[in-house]
Design an enzyme around this catalytic site. Structure first.
Site, PDB file in Angstrom:
ATOM      1  N   ARG A  47     -54.270  12.825 -28.550  1.00 46.79           N
ATOM      2  CA  ARG A  47     -53.875  11.998 -29.696  1.00 46.79           C
ATOM      3  C   ARG A  47     -52.736  11.063 -29.261  1.00 46.79           C
ATOM      4  O   ARG A  47     -52.220  11.173 -28.168  1.00 46.79           O
ATOM      5  CB  ARG A  47     -53.495  12.876 -30.906  1.00 46.79           C
ATOM      6  CG  ARG A  47     -52.667  14.059 -30.463  1.00 46.79           C
ATOM      7  CD  ARG A  47     -51.413  14.312 -31.190  1.00 46.79           C
ATOM      8  NE  ARG A  47     -50.583  13.201 -31.465  1.00 46.79           N
ATOM      9  CZ  ARG A  47     -49.618  12.756 -30.655  1.00 46.79           C
ATOM     10  NH1 ARG A  47     -49.399  13.311 -29.475  1.00 46.79           N
ATOM     11  NH2 ARG A  47     -48.867  11.744 -31.015  1.00 46.79           N
ATOM     12  N   GLY A  48     -52.386  10.150 -30.183  1.00 42.30           N
ATOM     13  CA  GLY A  48     -51.392   9.135 -29.833  1.00 42.30           C
ATOM     14  C   GLY A  48     -52.149   7.903 -29.358  1.00 42.30           C
ATOM     15  O   GLY A  48     -53.097   8.021 -28.560  1.00 42.30           O
ATOM     16  N   GLN A 195     -46.635  17.001 -35.318  1.00 40.58           N
ATOM     17  CA  GLN A 195     -46.502  16.411 -33.975  1.00 40.58           C
ATOM     18  C   GLN A 195     -45.033  16.428 -33.511  1.00 40.58           C
ATOM     19  O   GLN A 195     -44.754  16.550 -32.326  1.00 40.58           O
ATOM     20  CB  GLN A 195     -46.997  14.958 -33.966  1.00 40.58           C
ATOM     21  CG  GLN A 195     -48.499  14.804 -34.068  1.00 40.58           C
ATOM     22  CD  GLN A 195     -48.943  14.590 -35.494  1.00 40.58           C
ATOM     23  OE1 GLN A 195     -48.319  15.049 -36.440  1.00 40.58           O
ATOM     24  NE2 GLN A 195     -50.053  13.900 -35.664  1.00 40.58           N
ATOM     25  N   ASP A 236     -49.360   2.540 -34.062  1.00 42.24           N
ATOM     26  CA  ASP A 236     -50.800   2.678 -33.825  1.00 42.24           C
ATOM     27  C   ASP A 236     -51.510   1.334 -33.893  1.00 42.24           C
ATOM     28  O   ASP A 236     -52.565   1.148 -33.296  1.00 42.24           O
ATOM     29  CB  ASP A 236     -51.413   3.658 -34.816  1.00 42.24           C
ATOM     30  CG  ASP A 236     -50.986   5.068 -34.451  1.00 42.24           C
ATOM     31  OD1 ASP A 236     -49.885   5.475 -34.844  1.00 42.24           O
ATOM     32  OD2 ASP A 236     -51.731   5.727 -33.699  1.00 42.24           O
TER      33      ASP A 236
HETATM   34  O1  MRU Z   1     -52.292  11.102 -35.489  1.00 37.30           O
HETATM   35  P1  MRU Z   1     -51.625  10.894 -34.161  1.00 37.30           P
HETATM   36  O2  MRU Z   1     -50.899  12.083 -33.675  1.00 37.30           O
HETATM   37  O3  MRU Z   1     -52.572  10.312 -33.141  1.00 37.30           O
HETATM   38  O4  MRU Z   1     -50.542   9.770 -34.478  1.00 37.30           O
HETATM   39  C1  MRU Z   1     -49.711   9.323 -33.442  1.00 37.30           C
HETATM   40  C2  MRU Z   1     -48.668   8.383 -33.891  1.00 37.30           C
HETATM   41  O5  MRU Z   1     -48.584   8.006 -35.038  1.00 37.30           O
HETATM   42  C3  MRU Z   1     -47.780   7.833 -32.830  1.00 37.30           C
HETATM   43  O6  MRU Z   1     -46.508   7.576 -33.340  1.00 37.30           O
HETATM   44  C4  MRU Z   1     -48.378   6.536 -32.311  1.00 37.30           C
HETATM   45  O7  MRU Z   1     -49.700   6.731 -31.883  1.00 37.30           O
HETATM   46  C5  MRU Z   1     -47.607   5.951 -31.203  1.00 37.30           C
HETATM   47  S1  MRU Z   1     -47.805   6.939 -29.770  1.00 37.30           S
HETATM   48  C6  MRU Z   1     -47.085   6.311 -28.425  1.00 37.30           C
END
Ligand code: MRU
Length: 347
Positions: A47-48, A195, A236
């Site tokens: 994820r991320g 997270q 994102d």
């Molecule tokens: O749902 P996730 O865990 O994928 O969301 C991740 C985030 O919102 C992060 O802050 C974003 O992807 C930036 S990661 C470098």
């Protein structure tokens, strides 16, 4: 220090550090084909935004490798269909679509299917390597925004785990520390997927940077008491005007920061900027399962039958953002011009 690298390509297999099992267990899951990689993205084993972009690139490479057609047109048609499936794994982080499009463009540029297969593996490896390099550059640019003394608050996980390595917002914090600056770090729990508690706190521990975990709703009180010097998050998707989609709760933090006269920074690579969207209202917000809110690892935390609304992201209007740190430098308002220049200079 051993770098945290959540994604490894080894002999045609994608090895992922399963982020649903952290921090209690460090387990590797393997994706042997593109549909397994898609499943790992959907279930948040990886994820991320940048990390799912890198995973998507390897997924395209695996999809191509496993196609048996040697006739180019049919091959490309089937690969594009696989690309559509990969892009649909999650809707908000544009790095996923960006990586698939970049891979498909490489495929289109080659004439021979055997050559396409080789080139796609090379391209995925290079997207992974570039991501680490980009994050380190972002870190260097962001040092100037990190305080010496005082404190920084971050939300969700924008660390190495959310990227190929080094991280975005956590990378900037790390770069500040490695530069010798000293400040207190707060990181939010990040309900409902945790997270922050599970992943960011784990990363800060590994980095040797002391951090204090707070529940999401404590941020306002801390800001009002003068205990937060600045806020830094990842993103994102960033629209052309600087409106920023990030983990649910980011908007709340940004509004609270402005109310309390605290700078709010976003650290994200250019691949997160979506110049096709004029503003953040056009960003699709992922809705995840109710059970992520009503249960934790199968244990109910709400009465049986309760249905929860679970938007995974929100959009912070650009007026709440003081600076966007990218690999090309620090972009300040007006973002509509600054981002355009940054995108063009990144090539
Ligand atoms: O749902 P996730 O865990 O994928 O969301 C991740 C985030 O919102 C992060 O802050 C974003 O992807 C930036 S990661 C470098």
């Amino acid at each position: 220090m051993n770098e945290i690298r959540p994604i490894e390509w080894a002999n045609g297999t994608l090895r992922l550090l399963d982020q649903t099992r952290l921090p209690s267990e460090e387990v590797i899951v393997e994706a042997h084909g593109y549909l397994e990689a898609v499943n790992a993205i959907k279930t948040m084993q990886v994820r991320g935004a940048p990390a799912i972009g890198v995973t998507a690139a390897y997924a395209v490479a695996m999809a191509a490798r496993d196609l048996s057609f040697s006739e180019r047109t049919t091959f490309l048609q089937r690969l594009t269909e696989a690309g559509t499936v990969i892009k649909a794994a999650r809707p908000t982080a544009v790095n996923l679509m960006w990586a698939v499009d970049r891979m498909l463009a490489i495929a289109e540029s080659e004439t021979d299917t055997a050559k396409i297969k080789d080139r796609l593996v090379e391209e995925a490896v290079s997207i992974e390597k570039q991501d680490e390099d980009i994050n380190r550059r972002m870190g260097s640019h962001g040092i100037e925004l990190m305080p010496d003394g005082g404190s920084v608050l971050t939300h969700c996980n924008a660390g190495a785990l959310a990227t190929a390595a080094f991280g975005t917002a956590v990378g900037v914090i790390r770069a500040g520390w490695e530069d010798g600056k000293r400040f207190k770090v707060f990181n939010t729990e990040t309900r409902p997927f945790l997270q922050g508690a599970r992943l960011t706190a784990w990363e800060f521990k590994k980095l040797g940077i002391p951090s204090t975990l707070v529940v999401d709703s404590a941020a306002g009180m801390l800001m009002r008491r003068g205990e937060i010097g600045c806020v830094i998050t990842g993103a994102d998707r960033i629209a052309a005007n600087g409106d920023t989609a990030n983990k649910i709760g980011t908007y709340t933090l940004a509004v609270l920061a402005k109310e309390n006269g605290i700078p709010f920074y976003v650290a994200a690579p250019i691949s997160t900027v979506d110049m096709s969207l004029s503003n953040g209202d056009e960003i699709e917000i992922e809705k995840r399962a109710s059970s992520e809110v009503t249960e934790f690892r199968g244990i109910p935390v709400a009465p049986e039958g309760v249905i929860a609304l679970n938007p995974a992201f929100d959009v912070t209007p650009a007026r709440y953002v003081n600076a966007i740190i990218t690999e090309t430098g620090v972009v300040r308002p007006p973002f509509i011009e600054g981002l355009d220049t940054a995108v063009k200079s990144a090539g």
